[in-house]
Design a protein around this motif. Structure first.
Motif, PDB file in Angstrom:
ATOM      1  N   LEU A  95       0.836  -1.195   0.000  1.00 64.58           N
ATOM      2  CA  LEU A  95       0.000   0.000   0.000  1.00 64.58           C
ATOM      3  C   LEU A  95       0.874   1.249   0.000  1.00 64.58           C
ATOM      4  N   HIS A  96       0.421   2.277  -0.690  1.00 62.71           N
ATOM      5  CA  HIS A  96       1.219   3.502  -0.770  1.00 62.71           C
ATOM      6  C   HIS A  96       0.413   4.748  -0.421  1.00 62.71           C
ATOM      7  N   PHE A  97      -0.835   4.809  -0.859  1.00 63.67           N
ATOM      8  CA  PHE A  97      -1.646   5.980  -0.581  1.00 63.67           C
ATOM      9  C   PHE A  97      -2.355   5.840   0.764  1.00 63.67           C
ATOM     10  N   PRO A  98      -2.599   6.952   1.461  1.00 63.36           N
ATOM     11  CA  PRO A  98      -3.285   6.868   2.754  1.00 63.36           C
ATOM     12  C   PRO A  98      -4.641   6.182   2.674  1.00 63.36           C
ATOM     13  N   TRP A  99      -5.413   6.426   1.597  1.00 66.02           N
ATOM     14  CA  TRP A  99      -6.724   5.778   1.501  1.00 66.02           C
ATOM     15  C   TRP A  99      -6.582   4.273   1.381  1.00 66.02           C
ATOM     16  N   ALA A 117       4.846   7.847   2.243  1.00 68.40           N
ATOM     17  CA  ALA A 117       5.464   8.986   1.560  1.00 68.40           C
ATOM     18  C   ALA A 117       5.652  10.112   2.569  1.00 68.40           C
ATOM     19  N   LYS A 118       4.714  11.057   2.607  1.00 69.09           N
ATOM     20  CA  LYS A 118       4.865  12.233   3.472  1.00 69.09           C
ATOM     21  C   LYS A 118       4.239  11.984   4.836  1.00 69.09           C
ATOM     22  N   GLU A 119       4.881  12.492   5.877  1.00 74.04           N
ATOM     23  CA  GLU A 119       4.424  12.208   7.236  1.00 74.04           C
ATOM     24  C   GLU A 119       3.031  12.743   7.522  1.00 74.04           C
ATOM     25  N   ASP A 120       2.640  13.842   6.855  1.00 76.67           N
ATOM     26  CA  ASP A 120       1.343  14.433   7.166  1.00 76.67           C
ATOM     27  C   ASP A 120       0.191  13.794   6.387  1.00 76.67           C
ATOM     28  N   GLU A 121       0.468  12.730   5.652  1.00 76.69           N
ATOM     29  CA  GLU A 121      -0.606  12.029   4.959  1.00 76.69           C
ATOM     30  C   GLU A 121      -1.452  11.184   5.924  1.00 76.69           C
ATOM     31  N   LEU A 122      -0.917  10.894   7.111  1.00 77.01           N
ATOM     32  CA  LEU A 122      -1.672  10.231   8.167  1.00 77.01           C
ATOM     33  C   LEU A 122      -1.677  11.138   9.387  1.00 77.01           C
ATOM     34  N   SER A 123      -2.731  11.031  10.189  1.00 80.08           N
ATOM     35  CA  SER A 123      -2.740  11.730  11.470  1.00 80.08           C
ATOM     36  C   SER A 123      -1.784  11.008  12.425  1.00 80.08           C
ATOM     37  N   TRP A 148      11.314  11.978  10.772  1.00 82.47           N
ATOM     38  CA  TRP A 148      10.169  12.410  11.572  1.00 82.47           C
ATOM     39  C   TRP A 148       9.609  11.259  12.405  1.00 82.47           C
ATOM     40  N   VAL A 149       9.473  10.087  11.801  1.00 81.15           N
ATOM     41  CA  VAL A 149       8.953   8.929  12.529  1.00 81.15           C
ATOM     42  C   VAL A 149       9.904   8.540  13.654  1.00 81.15           C
ATOM     43  N   ARG A 150      11.204   8.613  13.392  1.00 81.30           N
ATOM     44  CA  ARG A 150      12.186   8.298  14.438  1.00 81.30           C
ATOM     45  C   ARG A 150      12.065   9.283  15.595  1.00 81.30           C
ATOM     46  N   ASP A 151      11.967  10.565  15.276  1.00 82.21           N
ATOM     47  CA  ASP A 151      11.892  11.588  16.320  1.00 82.21           C
ATOM     48  C   ASP A 151      10.574  11.521  17.090  1.00 82.21           C
ATOM     49  N   ARG A 152       9.473  11.282  16.371  1.00 76.06           N
ATOM     50  CA  ARG A 152       8.158  11.331  17.021  1.00 76.06           C
ATOM     51  C   ARG A 152       7.809  10.036  17.755  1.00 76.06           C
ATOM     52  N   PHE A 153       8.151   8.884  17.153  1.00 75.97           N
ATOM     53  CA  PHE A 153       7.708   7.604  17.702  1.00 75.97           C
ATOM     54  C   PHE A 153       8.850   6.698  18.172  1.00 75.97           C
TER      55      PHE A 153
END
Length: 328
Positions: A95-99, A117-123, A148-153
């Motif tokens: 899967l690639h797209f948020p939907w 792809a981009k971090e803001d594509e998911l909440s 971003w994922v490393r820093d946030r999660f």
């Protein structure tokens, strides 16, 4: 507790049978070139002139009609329910797209890889869910998303930047004193459209937009020919790289770009291209390269060298086969 990606990866030697839902034609095409056994929940002909169908791809729809372009998550869910009893077992959905993440959200049985792809594509709540569920694995397309994922999660994602064939993309001549841009729905997306339009006003400029029905269709051979023959590639995107930027680099084109976040990884000012902060700067950079083929060739050779080092298809294929299971 976040899931361990490696724990749900097929063992070496397993044959991957991957279910793919139609997505960005370029990403889909280059992923399918990895040689894995791919079942497309659709029909490749929906992409028409975009990219040729690799031989390892099986269409799950027996024909194409324009109505398939209107399928939403519910439509794909119904199609999958009708097809699944007659299909071979899949050991992963890719899967690639948020939907598409949301399409498979309620299915806990089929292992899934979300190629983010981009971090803001998911909440953030959706990120926490997809990183925590045992039936989901996640890999990252962009270095900034990985960070971003490393820093946030606190999770280190496998990072798989695009890789292209150095033989499919090669042979830049720059014989046409033309600026090339390639991006679909450019005007509607905004991004740096106004900046680049101002920069190229009155200059020889060709823009290829595969979704613009007013343009004559450009097939895959025609697209690669445009990269080979145009003098300079003017890059635009929301951040970092696009498929077409890497295609231009692998072909051996000099690049002019606005100062997009992360662009310094791909366009090194004065080495393989030039960064312009204003429309006037972008225009001057393009004019310089249009007028100086030798400089354009030097920058283009450096672009090709960077692409070979960081975006070779062999590495891309190895990465996907390692994560999803090498074919036997």
């Amino acid at each position: 507790m976040h899931s361990d990606f490696a724990a749900s990866t097929p063992m070496p030697g397993d044959k991957a049978n991957v279910l793919v839902v139609p997505m960005h034609p370029g990403i889909q095409y280059h992923f399918c070139r990895c040689g894995l056994d791919v079942s497309l929940l659709g029909h490749w002909d929906q992409f028409r002139y975009w990219r040729p169908r690799p031989p390892n791809v099986t269409n799950l729809f027996d024909h194409y009609d324009d109505g398939q372009l209107k399928l939403d998550a519910g439509g794909y869910r119904a199609a999958l329910a009708a097809i699944a009893p007659k299909a071979r077992a899949w050991n992963r959905a890719w899967l690639h797209f948020p939907w598409q993440f949301k399409l498979f959200r309620e299915d806990h049985s089929l292992p899934k890889l979300f190629f983010a792809a981009k971090e803001d594509e998911l909440s953030e709540a959706e990120w926490d869910e997809v990183l925590s569920r045992a039936d989901f694995s996640v890999a990252s397309y962009y270095p900034r998303t990985t960070a971003w994922v490393r820093d946030r999660f606190g999770v280190d994602l496998p990072e798989i930047e695009l890789g292209l064939s150095p033989t499919e993309y090669a042979g830049w001549t720059g014989a046409e004193e033309t600026i090339l841009t390639v991006i679909h729905s450019w005007h509607a997306r905004g991004w740096n459209h106004a900046l680049c339009t101002e920069a190229t006003a009155g200059l020889p400029h060709r823009h290829i937009d595969h979704l613009d029905r007013a343009q004559e269709p450009v097939d895959y051979d025609g697209l690669r020919s445009a990269f080979r023959n145009a003098r300079v590639y003017l890059h635009d995107g929301e951040r970092e790289y696009t498929i077409t930027l890497i295609e231009a680099m692998m072909t051996g084109m000099p690049i002019v770009s606005p100062p997009l976040p992360g662009i310094e990884r791909y366009v090194i000012h004065g080495e393989n291209g030039l960064i312009g902060h204003t429309a006037a700067e972008l225009r001057a950079h393009c004019q310089m390269l249009l007028a100086d083929h030798d400089l354009a060739a030097r920058f283009g050779a450096a672009s090709r060298k960077l692409a070979l080092a960081n975006h070779h298809e062999d590495r891309w294929v190895r990465d996907w086969q390692a994560l999803l299971g090498a074919p036997v």
